[in-house]
Design a protein around this motif. Sequence first.
Motif, PDB file in Angstrom:
ATOM      1  N   PHE A 116      -1.072  -0.848  -8.948  1.00  0.00           N
ATOM      2  CA  PHE A 116       0.326  -1.096  -8.605  1.00  0.00           C
ATOM      3  C   PHE A 116       0.652  -2.587  -8.679  1.00  0.00           C
ATOM      4  O   PHE A 116       1.643  -2.992  -9.284  1.00  0.00           O
ATOM      5  CB  PHE A 116       0.624  -0.551  -7.202  1.00  0.00           C
ATOM      6  CG  PHE A 116       2.041  -0.773  -6.770  1.00  0.00           C
ATOM      7  CD1 PHE A 116       3.047   0.089  -7.187  1.00  0.00           C
ATOM      8  CD2 PHE A 116       2.367  -1.830  -5.939  1.00  0.00           C
ATOM      9  CE1 PHE A 116       4.370  -0.112  -6.785  1.00  0.00           C
ATOM     10  CE2 PHE A 116       3.680  -2.044  -5.535  1.00  0.00           C
ATOM     11  CZ  PHE A 116       4.684  -1.185  -5.959  1.00  0.00           C
ATOM     12  N   MET A 117      -0.202  -3.395  -8.065  1.00  0.00           N
ATOM     13  CA  MET A 117       0.013  -4.845  -8.060  1.00  0.00           C
ATOM     14  C   MET A 117       0.002  -5.405  -9.482  1.00  0.00           C
ATOM     15  O   MET A 117       0.841  -6.224  -9.844  1.00  0.00           O
ATOM     16  CB  MET A 117      -1.054  -5.546  -7.216  1.00  0.00           C
ATOM     17  CG  MET A 117      -1.015  -5.213  -5.749  1.00  0.00           C
ATOM     18  SD  MET A 117       0.386  -5.943  -4.916  1.00  0.00           S
ATOM     19  CE  MET A 117       0.014  -7.659  -5.118  1.00  0.00           C
ATOM     20  N   ARG A 118      -0.966  -4.958 -10.281  1.00  0.00           N
ATOM     21  CA  ARG A 118      -1.069  -5.447 -11.659  1.00  0.00           C
ATOM     22  C   ARG A 118       0.175  -5.081 -12.447  1.00  0.00           C
ATOM     23  O   ARG A 118       0.798  -5.940 -13.094  1.00  0.00           O
ATOM     24  CB  ARG A 118      -2.315  -4.889 -12.343  1.00  0.00           C
ATOM     25  CG  ARG A 118      -2.568  -5.477 -13.731  1.00  0.00           C
ATOM     26  CD  ARG A 118      -3.774  -4.845 -14.408  1.00  0.00           C
ATOM     27  NE  ARG A 118      -3.537  -3.452 -14.744  1.00  0.00           N
ATOM     28  CZ  ARG A 118      -2.853  -3.045 -15.831  1.00  0.00           C
ATOM     29  NH1 ARG A 118      -2.339  -3.932 -16.640  1.00  0.00           N
ATOM     30  NH2 ARG A 118      -2.706  -1.776 -16.085  1.00  0.00           N
ATOM     31  N   GLU A 149       0.825  -1.203   0.000  1.00  0.00           N
ATOM     32  CA  GLU A 149       0.000   0.000   0.000  1.00  0.00           C
ATOM     33  C   GLU A 149       0.862   1.257   0.000  1.00  0.00           C
ATOM     34  O   GLU A 149       0.563   2.223  -0.694  1.00  0.00           O
ATOM     35  CB  GLU A 149      -0.952  -0.011   1.191  1.00  0.00           C
ATOM     36  CG  GLU A 149      -2.091  -0.993   1.023  1.00  0.00           C
ATOM     37  CD  GLU A 149      -2.980  -1.109   2.256  1.00  0.00           C
ATOM     38  OE1 GLU A 149      -2.565  -0.689   3.363  1.00  0.00           O
ATOM     39  OE2 GLU A 149      -4.103  -1.628   2.102  1.00  0.00           O
ATOM     40  N   GLU A 150       1.937   1.242   0.782  1.00  0.00           N
ATOM     41  CA  GLU A 150       2.849   2.395   0.818  1.00  0.00           C
ATOM     42  C   GLU A 150       3.515   2.610  -0.541  1.00  0.00           C
ATOM     43  O   GLU A 150       3.620   3.733  -1.032  1.00  0.00           O
ATOM     44  CB  GLU A 150       3.901   2.213   1.910  1.00  0.00           C
ATOM     45  CG  GLU A 150       4.864   3.369   2.035  1.00  0.00           C
ATOM     46  CD  GLU A 150       4.198   4.700   2.366  1.00  0.00           C
ATOM     47  OE1 GLU A 150       4.761   5.743   1.962  1.00  0.00           O
ATOM     48  OE2 GLU A 150       3.131   4.713   3.015  1.00  0.00           O
ATOM     49  N   ALA A 151       3.981   1.522  -1.144  1.00  0.00           N
ATOM     50  CA  ALA A 151       4.617   1.626  -2.460  1.00  0.00           C
ATOM     51  C   ALA A 151       3.629   2.134  -3.508  1.00  0.00           C
ATOM     52  O   ALA A 151       3.978   2.978  -4.341  1.00  0.00           O
ATOM     53  CB  ALA A 151       5.182   0.269  -2.879  1.00  0.00           C
ATOM     54  N   ALA A 152       2.416   1.652  -3.466  1.00  0.00           N
ATOM     55  CA  ALA A 152       1.387   2.114  -4.405  1.00  0.00           C
ATOM     56  C   ALA A 152       1.108   3.594  -4.199  1.00  0.00           C
ATOM     57  O   ALA A 152       1.001   4.367  -5.163  1.00  0.00           O
ATOM     58  CB  ALA A 152       0.113   1.293  -4.231  1.00  0.00           C
ATOM     59  N   SER A 153       0.992   3.997  -2.948  1.00  0.00           N
ATOM     60  CA  SER A 153       0.733   5.394  -2.633  1.00  0.00           C
ATOM     61  C   SER A 153       1.864   6.282  -3.152  1.00  0.00           C
ATOM     62  O   SER A 153       1.621   7.328  -3.759  1.00  0.00           O
ATOM     63  CB  SER A 153       0.572   5.563  -1.120  1.00  0.00           C
ATOM     64  OG  SER A 153       0.444   6.921  -0.786  1.00  0.00           O
ATOM     65  N   GLN A 154       3.105   5.875  -2.902  1.00  0.00           N
ATOM     66  CA  GLN A 154       4.246   6.653  -3.382  1.00  0.00           C
ATOM     67  C   GLN A 154       4.314   6.710  -4.898  1.00  0.00           C
ATOM     68  O   GLN A 154       4.833   7.662  -5.470  1.00  0.00           O
ATOM     69  CB  GLN A 154       5.546   6.076  -2.815  1.00  0.00           C
ATOM     70  CG  GLN A 154       5.708   6.317  -1.339  1.00  0.00           C
ATOM     71  CD  GLN A 154       7.003   5.746  -0.794  1.00  0.00           C
ATOM     72  OE1 GLN A 154       7.906   5.367  -1.546  1.00  0.00           O
ATOM     73  NE2 GLN A 154       7.095   5.680   0.527  1.00  0.00           N
ATOM     74  N   SER A 155       3.772   5.692  -5.554  1.00  0.00           N
ATOM     75  CA  SER A 155       3.736   5.645  -7.026  1.00  0.00           C
ATOM     76  C   SER A 155       2.507   6.342  -7.586  1.00  0.00           C
ATOM     77  O   SER A 155       2.306   6.362  -8.799  1.00  0.00           O
ATOM     78  CB  SER A 155       3.756   4.190  -7.499  1.00  0.00           C
ATOM     79  OG  SER A 155       4.922   3.544  -7.074  1.00  0.00           O
ATOM     80  N   ARG A 156       1.668   6.844  -6.685  1.00  0.00           N
ATOM     81  CA  ARG A 156       0.418   7.523  -7.076  1.00  0.00           C
ATOM     82  C   ARG A 156      -0.488   6.611  -7.903  1.00  0.00           C
ATOM     83  O   ARG A 156      -1.012   6.989  -8.939  1.00  0.00           O
ATOM     84  CB  ARG A 156       0.700   8.813  -7.821  1.00  0.00           C
ATOM     85  CG  ARG A 156       1.433   9.853  -6.997  1.00  0.00           C
ATOM     86  CD  ARG A 156       1.492  11.168  -7.684  1.00  0.00           C
ATOM     87  NE  ARG A 156       2.220  12.282  -7.184  1.00  0.00           N
ATOM     88  CZ  ARG A 156       2.698  12.553  -5.987  1.00  0.00           C
ATOM     89  NH1 ARG A 156       2.561  11.710  -5.042  1.00  0.00           N
ATOM     90  NH2 ARG A 156       3.352  13.652  -5.696  1.00  0.00           N
TER      91      ARG A 156
END
Length: 103
Positions: free
Chosen positions: A37-39, A24-31
């Motif tokens: 993000f997972m896909r 979730e943090e990585a997805a958030s940072q990647s906007r």
Amino acid sequence: MKEQSAATSILSVRVSPDERALLEEAASQSRMTLSEFMRRKAVEAAEAEVLERGVVTIPAKDWEAFEAWLERPAEPIAALSALARRRQCTQLLRAMGVLRSAL
């Protein structure tokens, strides 16, 4: 890989709470949404894996035969010769410096 405009298939993955927090943090940072993000990351990893496995390994016992095959003169292919005789193709090959003599 061809970008898909609308994802239509569901894929479920079980992760630990710590893994989910990290994702979730990585997805958030990647906007991106967690799903996007997972896909994206899963597809990138799958493409890399497939490409890595696409490497051909030639056994030592076959290496000399492979080198001999590489050194053989190319065999003419009539369809390619005919294609190269077309005006546009010939002009392009000359412009690229590939074709120096008349076919």
